[in-house]
Design a protein around this motif. Sequence first.
Motif, mmCIF file in Angstrom:
data_model
loop_
_atom_site.group_PDB
_atom_site.id
_atom_site.type_symbol
_atom_site.label_atom_id
_atom_site.label_comp_id
_atom_site.label_asym_id
_atom_site.label_seq_id
_atom_site.Cartn_x
_atom_site.Cartn_y
_atom_site.Cartn_z
ATOM 1 N N GLY A 19 3.475 8.633 1.869
ATOM 2 C CA GLY A 19 2.166 9.283 1.955
ATOM 3 C C GLY A 19 2.015 10.411 0.946
ATOM 4 N N MET A 20 3.098 11.154 0.726
ATOM 5 C CA MET A 20 3.059 12.252 -0.246
ATOM 6 C C MET A 20 2.897 11.711 -1.671
ATOM 7 S SD MET A 20 5.957 14.837 1.144
ATOM 8 C CE MET A 20 5.558 16.167 2.270
ATOM 9 N N ILE A 21 3.667 10.667 -1.992
ATOM 10 C CA ILE A 21 3.553 10.073 -3.336
ATOM 11 C C ILE A 21 2.131 9.530 -3.529
ATOM 12 C CG2 ILE A 21 4.344 8.165 -4.814
ATOM 13 C CD1 ILE A 21 7.167 8.590 -3.547
ATOM 14 N N PHE A 22 1.622 8.856 -2.481
ATOM 15 C CA PHE A 22 0.255 8.310 -2.539
ATOM 16 C C PHE A 22 -0.762 9.442 -2.731
ATOM 17 C CE2 PHE A 22 -3.517 6.169 -0.717
ATOM 18 C CZ PHE A 22 -3.446 4.946 -1.342
ATOM 19 N N GLY A 23 -0.568 10.564 -1.981
ATOM 20 C CA GLY A 23 -1.480 11.714 -2.095
ATOM 21 C C GLY A 23 -1.415 12.341 -3.483
ATOM 22 N N ALA A 24 -0.186 12.460 -4.019
ATOM 23 C CA ALA A 24 -0.041 13.038 -5.365
ATOM 24 C C ALA A 24 -0.726 12.143 -6.394
ATOM 25 C CB ALA A 24 1.444 13.199 -5.684
ATOM 26 N N TRP A 25 -0.577 10.814 -6.206
ATOM 27 C CA TRP A 25 -1.213 9.867 -7.138
ATOM 28 C C TRP A 25 -2.739 9.961 -7.051
ATOM 29 C CZ3 TRP A 25 -4.313 5.732 -5.420
ATOM 30 C CH2 TRP A 25 -4.875 4.986 -6.473
ATOM 31 N N LEU A 26 -3.276 9.923 -5.811
ATOM 32 C CA LEU A 26 -4.741 9.900 -5.713
ATOM 33 C C LEU A 26 -5.356 11.213 -6.174
ATOM 34 C CD1 LEU A 26 -6.395 11.312 -3.017
ATOM 35 C CD2 LEU A 26 -4.881 9.734 -1.848
ATOM 36 N N GLY A 27 -4.642 12.336 -5.896
ATOM 37 C CA GLY A 27 -5.164 13.626 -6.355
ATOM 38 C C GLY A 27 -5.086 13.743 -7.871
ATOM 39 N N GLY A 28 -3.931 13.334 -8.408
ATOM 40 C CA GLY A 28 -3.712 13.469 -9.846
ATOM 41 C C GLY A 28 -4.617 12.566 -10.676
ATOM 42 N N SER A 29 -4.922 11.395 -10.123
ATOM 43 C CA SER A 29 -5.699 10.425 -10.908
ATOM 44 C C SER A 29 -7.189 10.445 -10.567
ATOM 45 C CB SER A 29 -5.136 9.013 -10.661
ATOM 46 O OG SER A 29 -5.304 8.671 -9.293
ATOM 47 N N GLY A 30 -7.562 11.268 -9.553
ATOM 48 C CA GLY A 30 -8.981 11.363 -9.184
ATOM 49 C C GLY A 30 -9.490 10.190 -8.356
ATOM 50 N N HIS A 31 -8.564 9.419 -7.757
ATOM 51 C CA HIS A 31 -8.978 8.300 -6.894
ATOM 52 C C HIS A 31 -9.213 8.788 -5.461
ATOM 53 C CE1 HIS A 31 -7.324 5.921 -10.251
ATOM 54 N NE2 HIS A 31 -8.093 4.947 -9.803
ATOM 55 N N MET A 32 -10.201 9.674 -5.282
ATOM 56 C CA MET A 32 -10.438 10.289 -3.969
ATOM 57 C C MET A 32 -10.905 9.275 -2.924
ATOM 58 S SD MET A 32 -9.372 13.194 -4.350
ATOM 59 C CE MET A 32 -9.085 14.489 -5.538
#
Length: 127
Positions: A19-32
């Motif tokens: 979940g943390m990796i997924f959250g870091a990815w979505l936040g970093g890439s703007g896939h809100m």
Amino acid sequence: MQKLDRTYITVGMIWLIAGMIFGAWLGGSGHMNFANSHAHINLLGFVVSTLFGLLYWAFPAMARSKVAMWQFLVYEIGILMLIIGKIMIDNDGKETIFLQLGSVVTIVGTAMMLYLFVTKSGSEARA
Ligand code: HEM
């Protein structure tokens, strides 16, 4: 089943890392649009799995029941399907059988936990 408490908490922590990796990815890439899936990975995956593990630790009679291993499998398979379904819906907005079936299986797994708690937790508890 013995050691189910540790198994549950270990699986919960794996969900947390995912979940943390997924959250870091979505936040970093703007896939809100995937924020809802991220929340369900962390809450159903990490928080609830860890809570169930702590309940099995606190009330060992629950873990000794034959139902316990099935409860673990049903719940974890249910949330895996539900989370796959959430990711698919966050991606394209289309209804999916994964979410529909996953929701039902997750509720059944949680109801099995309720059954175990109500019927087994009264006999023995850790101080
Ligand atoms: C490394 C750790 C984490 C990162 C990088 C992260 C990142 C994010 C990001 C980028 C969002 C979207 C924010 C927005 O929509 O503006 C979000 C939403 C959210 N996160 Fe996390 N998160 C982390 C850990 C957690 C944990 C541990 C939990 C719960 C136990 C959690 C629960 C939520 C919830 C409930 C939302 C709101 C979802 C929604 O609006 O639909 N997150 N997170």
